[in-house]
Scaffold this motif. Structure first.
Motif, PDB file in Angstrom:
ATOM      1  N   PHE A 284      -2.303   3.611   9.081  1.00  0.00           N
ATOM      2  CA  PHE A 284      -1.354   2.611   9.602  1.00  0.00           C
ATOM      3  C   PHE A 284      -2.055   1.556  10.434  1.00  0.00           C
ATOM      4  CE2 PHE A 284       0.826   6.748   9.381  1.00  0.00           C
ATOM      5  CZ  PHE A 284       1.743   6.453   8.397  1.00  0.00           C
ATOM      6  N   SER A 285      -3.277   1.196  10.024  1.00  0.00           N
ATOM      7  CA  SER A 285      -4.047   0.286  10.863  1.00  0.00           C
ATOM      8  C   SER A 285      -3.302  -1.025  11.110  1.00  0.00           C
ATOM      9  CB  SER A 285      -5.411   0.016  10.230  1.00  0.00           C
ATOM     10  OG  SER A 285      -5.222  -0.554   8.950  1.00  0.00           O
TER      11      SER A 285
ATOM     12  N   SER B 153       0.828  -1.203   0.000  1.00  0.00           N
ATOM     13  CA  SER B 153       0.000   0.000   0.000  1.00  0.00           C
ATOM     14  C   SER B 153       0.864   1.255   0.000  1.00  0.00           C
ATOM     15  CB  SER B 153      -0.916  -0.007   1.221  1.00  0.00           C
ATOM     16  OG  SER B 153      -0.118   0.005   2.377  1.00  0.00           O
ATOM     17  N   THR B 154       0.284   2.331  -0.436  1.00  0.00           N
ATOM     18  CA  THR B 154       1.018   3.599  -0.501  1.00  0.00           C
ATOM     19  C   THR B 154       1.246   4.135   0.903  1.00  0.00           C
ATOM     20  OG1 THR B 154       0.953   5.829  -1.383  1.00  0.00           O
ATOM     21  CG2 THR B 154      -1.157   4.859  -0.830  1.00  0.00           C
ATOM     22  N   SER B 155       2.367   4.846   1.078  1.00  0.00           N
ATOM     23  CA  SER B 155       2.633   5.426   2.407  1.00  0.00           C
ATOM     24  C   SER B 155       2.606   6.945   2.316  1.00  0.00           C
ATOM     25  CB  SER B 155       3.981   4.933   2.930  1.00  0.00           C
ATOM     26  OG  SER B 155       5.003   5.251   2.027  1.00  0.00           O
ATOM     27  N   PRO B 156       1.995   7.588   3.294  1.00  0.00           N
ATOM     28  CA  PRO B 156       1.742   9.019   3.182  1.00  0.00           C
ATOM     29  C   PRO B 156       2.998   9.881   3.302  1.00  0.00           C
ATOM     30  CG  PRO B 156       1.046   8.219   5.322  1.00  0.00           C
ATOM     31  CD  PRO B 156       1.481   7.028   4.549  1.00  0.00           C
ATOM     32  N   GLU B 157       3.984   9.419   4.070  1.00  0.00           N
ATOM     33  CA  GLU B 157       5.200  10.217   4.221  1.00  0.00           C
ATOM     34  C   GLU B 157       6.213   9.749   3.188  1.00  0.00           C
ATOM     35  OE1 GLU B 157       6.183  12.553   6.632  1.00  0.00           O
ATOM     36  OE2 GLU B 157       4.125  12.703   7.336  1.00  0.00           O
ATOM     37  N   GLY B 158       7.253  10.529   2.992  1.00  0.00           N
ATOM     38  CA  GLY B 158       8.362  10.053   2.202  1.00  0.00           C
ATOM     39  C   GLY B 158       8.308  10.431   0.754  1.00  0.00           C
TER      40      GLY B 158
ATOM     41  N   TYR C 282      -1.277  14.810  12.490  1.00  0.00           N
ATOM     42  CA  TYR C 282      -2.171  13.711  12.100  1.00  0.00           C
ATOM     43  C   TYR C 282      -3.038  13.355  13.302  1.00  0.00           C
ATOM     44  CZ  TYR C 282       1.172  12.903   8.282  1.00  0.00           C
ATOM     45  OH  TYR C 282       1.986  13.029   7.195  1.00  0.00           O
ATOM     46  N   ASN C 283      -4.355  13.435  13.143  1.00  0.00           N
ATOM     47  CA  ASN C 283      -5.192  13.055  14.267  1.00  0.00           C
ATOM     48  C   ASN C 283      -5.302  11.536  14.365  1.00  0.00           C
ATOM     49  OD1 ASN C 283      -7.074  12.210  12.395  1.00  0.00           O
ATOM     50  ND2 ASN C 283      -8.195  14.155  12.459  1.00  0.00           N
ATOM     51  N   LYS C 284      -5.922  11.110  15.474  1.00  0.00           N
ATOM     52  CA  LYS C 284      -5.998   9.675  15.773  1.00  0.00           C
ATOM     53  C   LYS C 284      -6.656   8.895  14.634  1.00  0.00           C
ATOM     54  CE  LYS C 284      -7.079   6.674  19.640  1.00  0.00           C
ATOM     55  NZ  LYS C 284      -7.587   6.517  21.002  1.00  0.00           N
ATOM     56  N   GLU C 285      -7.724   9.455  14.084  1.00  0.00           N
ATOM     57  CA  GLU C 285      -8.464   8.759  13.025  1.00  0.00           C
ATOM     58  C   GLU C 285      -7.568   8.544  11.797  1.00  0.00           C
ATOM     59  OE1 GLU C 285      -9.816  11.504  14.726  1.00  0.00           O
ATOM     60  OE2 GLU C 285     -10.748   9.991  16.010  1.00  0.00           O
ATOM     61  N   THR C 286      -6.839   9.592  11.419  1.00  0.00           N
ATOM     62  CA  THR C 286      -5.960   9.478  10.247  1.00  0.00           C
ATOM     63  C   THR C 286      -4.909   8.408  10.482  1.00  0.00           C
ATOM     64  OG1 THR C 286      -6.242  11.857  10.012  1.00  0.00           O
ATOM     65  CG2 THR C 286      -4.552  10.821   8.649  1.00  0.00           C
TER      66      THR C 286
ATOM     67  N   ILE D 259       2.443   6.329  22.302  1.00  0.00           N
ATOM     68  CA  ILE D 259       3.483   7.275  21.888  1.00  0.00           C
ATOM     69  C   ILE D 259       3.346   7.556  20.383  1.00  0.00           C
ATOM     70  CG2 ILE D 259       5.973   7.713  21.771  1.00  0.00           C
ATOM     71  CD1 ILE D 259       6.363   5.922  24.145  1.00  0.00           C
ATOM     72  N   MET D 260       2.932   6.538  19.643  1.00  0.00           N
ATOM     73  CA  MET D 260       2.708   6.705  18.200  1.00  0.00           C
ATOM     74  C   MET D 260       1.625   7.746  17.942  1.00  0.00           C
ATOM     75  SD  MET D 260       3.713   5.010  15.322  1.00  0.00           S
ATOM     76  CE  MET D 260       3.626   3.238  15.259  1.00  0.00           C
ATOM     77  N   TYR D 261       0.501   7.600  18.648  1.00  0.00           N
ATOM     78  CA  TYR D 261      -0.585   8.584  18.476  1.00  0.00           C
ATOM     79  C   TYR D 261      -0.073   9.991  18.773  1.00  0.00           C
ATOM     80  CZ  TYR D 261      -4.173   4.906  18.199  1.00  0.00           C
ATOM     81  OH  TYR D 261      -4.944   3.846  17.815  1.00  0.00           O
TER      82      TYR D 261
END
Length: 591
Positions: A518-519, A171-176, A509-513, A499-501
Motif C-alpha cells: 500500500f505504498s 494494481s491487485t489488492s491483497p484482501e478481498g 502484516y508486518n511493516k515491510e509488507t 494506526i494503519m501499521y
RNA sequence: GCGGGAGUAGUUCAGCUGGUUAGAACGCCGCCCUGUCACGGCGGAGGUCGCGGGUUCGAAUCCCGUCUCUCGCGCCA
C-alpha cells in the motif's frame, strides 16, 4: 424535418387529427383481416396502430412483412370510431391510415418473440439480448435504471459532490475478492488488476483536497454469481467525504436514497410502495445477529428472535439443558394467532428444519390456558410463565452454539414470516448496521483477520488497538440494508499511518509488507490527510428492488450468464498464439 | 469445487408405472375473412427427445457416464 419521423409512436392523439405524419419503428403485431390489415408500430416511446386496406396499391407488400421488420410509414391521423377505441393504449383514440411505406430493415424469423411478456429461457434471452431488450419488461427496467442513475447524479452534484473517473487498469489488492487480471505487454510477467472498487483512489481524492467525491463506479470481482450478484462487473454509487464522522455520512446519503426510492415507488406496482423515512434505524451488528439472526435484516418481517436460554437451564428437557451446560444458547421465535393451525403446520416446519440439517424444530403453543407441544411437558409452570405467551401464541426453539443458533433462528424467522404471509411486500424499509467488529477469527487457520475493510478506522483508534482484545475492537464500519438486501458497505477511514501499521500488524502484516502493498496510500497519508469516510450503495441492487425483480440480470442491459460468459459476444474467447507470445504468456495444457 | 432442479418442434411446455404414428400453444407457410388490438377460421410444414453407452423383444421414459442452463453452498476485505 427528420427523414424518418415527424412524431414518436407515443405522441399522436386527437389533437393531431387529419395531420399527415411520418412514423418509423418495429412491427410489433399484425392483425390480418383479409382486405384490411392492422399494424401496431412500436418504438422506444410507445405503440401506434396503423391501418391499411386492399385499396392501397402496396397492400400485398405490406401484408407480407415479418414481425420486427423496421419500417417507415407515411399516413394520416384518423379518429377511431367510439367502439374501436383502445383505452389501454396512450394513442388508442387514433390510428394512422397508411399512404406509403418503406422497409428500413427486414427481420428474419425470430428466435424469441418480442411482443409478449411470457417467460423465456435465459440462454436464448442472453444470446439475443437485443431482442430481449426490445421486450416490454426489460425495456422498462433499463429505462428505470437510466432514471435512477441520472437522478443520483443530479442529487449528488446538487449536494456539492464532485464526479470523478478513476483508473480501470490498476494494481491487485491483497484482501478481498479474487481480482480480474490483465497481462502487461510492456512489463511481461506483470499484471494489472481491474478494481474491485475504487477504494484507494477515492481516499486519495480526499487527500488531494477535493472534499466530496462521487462516481457511478464500475467494480470488478471474479466471484461466482448469485441471483443478486452478477458475475464480472457491477456498479456502485461510490462516494467519500472529508472532515466527517459516521453521522455526517449517514445524513448526507439518507435523503438521496430516500428520494431515489420515493421517486420510483410506483414503478410496476398497482399501488405506490411505502418508503421508510430517514433517519433510518441504526442497529449494532451484534444486536442484529441476536434479534434478526443476520447482519442484513428485513425489517418488513415483524418477527423478532428472543433469548430463551434461561428457560432451559436445569430443565427436564435434557437435550437442551445438556447443550446449554456446554455453552449452547436457546433462541425463541414467537408467533401469534395460531389457534387454528393444524398439527401439520408444525410437522411441516419440523420436516423443513431437518432438510436444513437441523435435528428438528421444537415448539410450545399456548391455548385455552394450557401449554402444549412436544417440549411443554418437560418444563415447569414457572419456567413456562417466563415465556410470557398470550392466548393463541406459539414459540419455536433453536438450540446450538451462539453462531449456529443465530444463523438458524434467522432462517426460522424468515420461514415463519413466509408461511404466515407477514411480509408487507409493498414497502421499502432501510436500516444501518453499525459497529461491525474490526477483526474476526479465520476458522480454518485460527488467525485474526480483518472482518471488513482493512482501511477502516477502529473505534477508539490507537488506544483500542493497543489495549483491547482485537476481537472486541469495533470499527467505524457500517452497512446499509433495504428489505434484507445489503445495499452498501462503508466506513470512516483510517487516515493515520501509525494506526494503519498497528491495525495491519494485528492482522499479521508486518511493516515491510504494508509498505510494499500500500505504498501509494501510505505515503499519501504522511503528507496531511483529512479525516474522511464514505460508502457505496450498489446501483444494480437498488434498481432490482425498485423493479421488484428477483434476479439482478433483469436490470442489467448486457449481463453475463452464471458461468461468467457473454453468450452474445462470445466472451471470454480463446486468443491467437502470437498474441499470447507478445504478452509473454504460455497456456498450460490441463490434460 | 459441492448439492438441488431442468434439458422434448424456432419458442414455452405436456408426455404416468417402458409399448409401436411423441402432442398442445405461440411462431412459420398456404387459403378464407374490412374493425381488430394476444383478431378469428381452415389446412400444412417442422423433432437424432442435449450427447455417449447400457438394460430390454421394445427407451423421451429405467440405469451409468458426460455436457449445458439455472438456484443454492463454498467464495463475496
Amino acid at each position: 424535418m427528420n427523414t424518418y419521423r415527424t412524431h414518436y409512436c407515443s405522441d399522436l392523439s386527437i389533437q393531431n387529427l387529419d395531420q399527415d405524419v411520418v412514423l418509423s419503428g418495429w412491427i410489433d403485431t399484425m392483425r390480418d383481416h383479409g382486405n384490411l390489415l392492422f399494424i401496431d408500430l412500436r418504438d422506444n416511446y410507445g405503440i401506434t396502430q396503423c391501418v391499411v386496406d386492399s385499396s392501397n396499391p402496396n397492400f400485398e407488400q405490406i401484408n407480407a412483412l415479418n414481425h420486427e421488420t423496421v419500417i417507415k410509414i407515411t399516413g394520416k391521423v384518423l379518429k377511431r370510431s367510439s367502439d374501436t377505441i383502445n383505452t389501454s393504449l396512450k394513442t388508442g383514440e387514433i390510428e394512422i391510415v397508411i399512404k406509403a411505406f418503406e422497409i428500413l430493415s427486414k427481420s428474419d424469423i425470430l428466435p424469441l418473440p418480442v411482443n409478449s411478456d411470457i417467460e423465456y429461457g435465459e440462454e436464448v434471452r442472453l444470446k439475443y439480448r437485443y431482442l430481449d431488450l426490445r421486450r416490454n419488461k426489460l425495456h422498462k427496467n433499463i429505462l428505470l435504471r437510466n432514471k435512477v442513475i441520472s437522478s443520483i447524479r443530479t442529487k449528488m452534484l446538487k449536494r456539492g459532490f464532485i464526479e470523478f473517473q478513476t483508473p480501470i487498469l490498476t494494481s491487485t489488492s491483497p484482501e478481498g475478492a479474487r481480482d480480474y487480471l490483465v497481462p502487461s505487454r510492456i512489463h511481461q510477467g506483470k499484471f494489472y488488476a481491474l478494481p474491485q472498487a475504487p477504494q484507494q483512489f477515492k481516499q486519495l481524492v480526499m487527500i488531494a483536497g477535493f472534499d466530496k467525491y462521487f462516481q457511478i463506479a464500475p467494480c470488478f470481482r471474479d466471484e461466482d454469481s448469485r441471483s443478486d450478484r452478477s458475475p464480472g462487473e457491477f456498479y456502485q454509487l461510490d462516494f467519500e467525504m472529508s472532515f466527517v464522522t459516521q453521522e455526517d455520512v449517514f445524513e448526507a446519503i439518507e435523503p438521496v436514497l430516500f428520494e431515489i426510492f420515493d421517486e420510483n415507488k410506483s414503478f410496476s406496482r398497482d399501488k405506490s410502495a411505502q418508503v421508510g423515512k430517514y433517519p433510518f434505524p441504526k442497529i449494532p451488528y451484534h444486536e442484529s445477529l441476536e434479534k434478526y439472526g443476520t447482519d442484513k435484516p428485513d425489517l418488513r418481517n415483524p418477527l423478532l428472535i428472543k433469548n430463551c436460554t434461561e428457560v432451559f437451564v436445569d430443565s427436564n428437557f435434557k437435550i437442551f439443558a445438556n447443550k446449554v451446560k456446554k455453552g449452547s444458547v436457546v433462541k425463541g421465535i414467537q408467533i401469534t394467532n395460531t389457534e387454528d393451525k393444524p398439527r401439520s403446520f408444525f410437522d411441516k416446519l419440523n420436516d423443513w428444519a431437518k432438510e436444513e440439517g437441523e435435528a428438528g424444530l421444537g415448539y410450545i403453543t399456548y391455548q385455552q390456558g394450557e401449554y402444549k407441544g412436544p417440549i411443554a411437558k418437560h418444563l415447569s409452570k414457572d419456567k413456562l410463565e417466563t415465556l410470557k405467551l398470550n392466548e393463541g401464541d406459539s414459540i419455536f426453539f433453536v438450540c446450538n452454539s451462539i453462531k449456529e443458533a443465530q444463523l438458524f433462528s434467522g432462517k426460522v424467522r424468515d420461514k415463519l414470516c413466509m408461511e404466515l404471509n407477514l411480509l408487507d411486500k409493498n414497502s421499502f424499509q432501510f436500516c444501518w448496521i453499525v459497529d461491525f467488529p474490526m477483526y474476526e477469527i479465520d476458522e480454518k487457520t485460527n488467525k485474526i483477520q480483518f472482518s471488513h475493510n482493512p482501511f477502516s478506522m477502529p473505534q477508539g483508534e490507537m488506544e483500542s488497538l493497543k489495549k483491547m482484545d482485537p476481537l472486541e475492537v469495533k470499527a467505524y464500519q457500517y452497512d446499509i440494508v433495504c428489505n434484507g438486501v445489503e445495499l452498501s458497505s462503508g466506513a470512516i477511514r483510517n487516515h493515520k499511518p501509525e494506526i494503519m501499521y498497528k491495525s495491519f500488524e494485528i492482522a499479521g502484516y508486518n511493516k515491510e509488507t504494508v509498505e510494499k502493498k500500500f505504498s501509494g496510500m501510505l505515503n499519501a497519508l504522511k503528507f496531511g490527510a483529512p479525516p474522511h469516510g464514505g460508502s457505496a450503495p450498489g446501483i444494480d441492487r437498488m434498481v432490482m428492488l425498485l423493479a421488484d425483480e428477483p434476479n439482478i440480470r433483469e436490470v442489467i442491459a448486457f449481463p453475463m450468464n452464471q458461468q461468467a460468459m457473454d453468450l452474445m459476444m462470445n466472451a471470454p474467447s480463446e486468443i491467437e498464439k502470437d498474441r499470447l507470445e507478445e504478452l509473454g504468456l504460455k497456456l498450460i495444457d490441463k490434460d
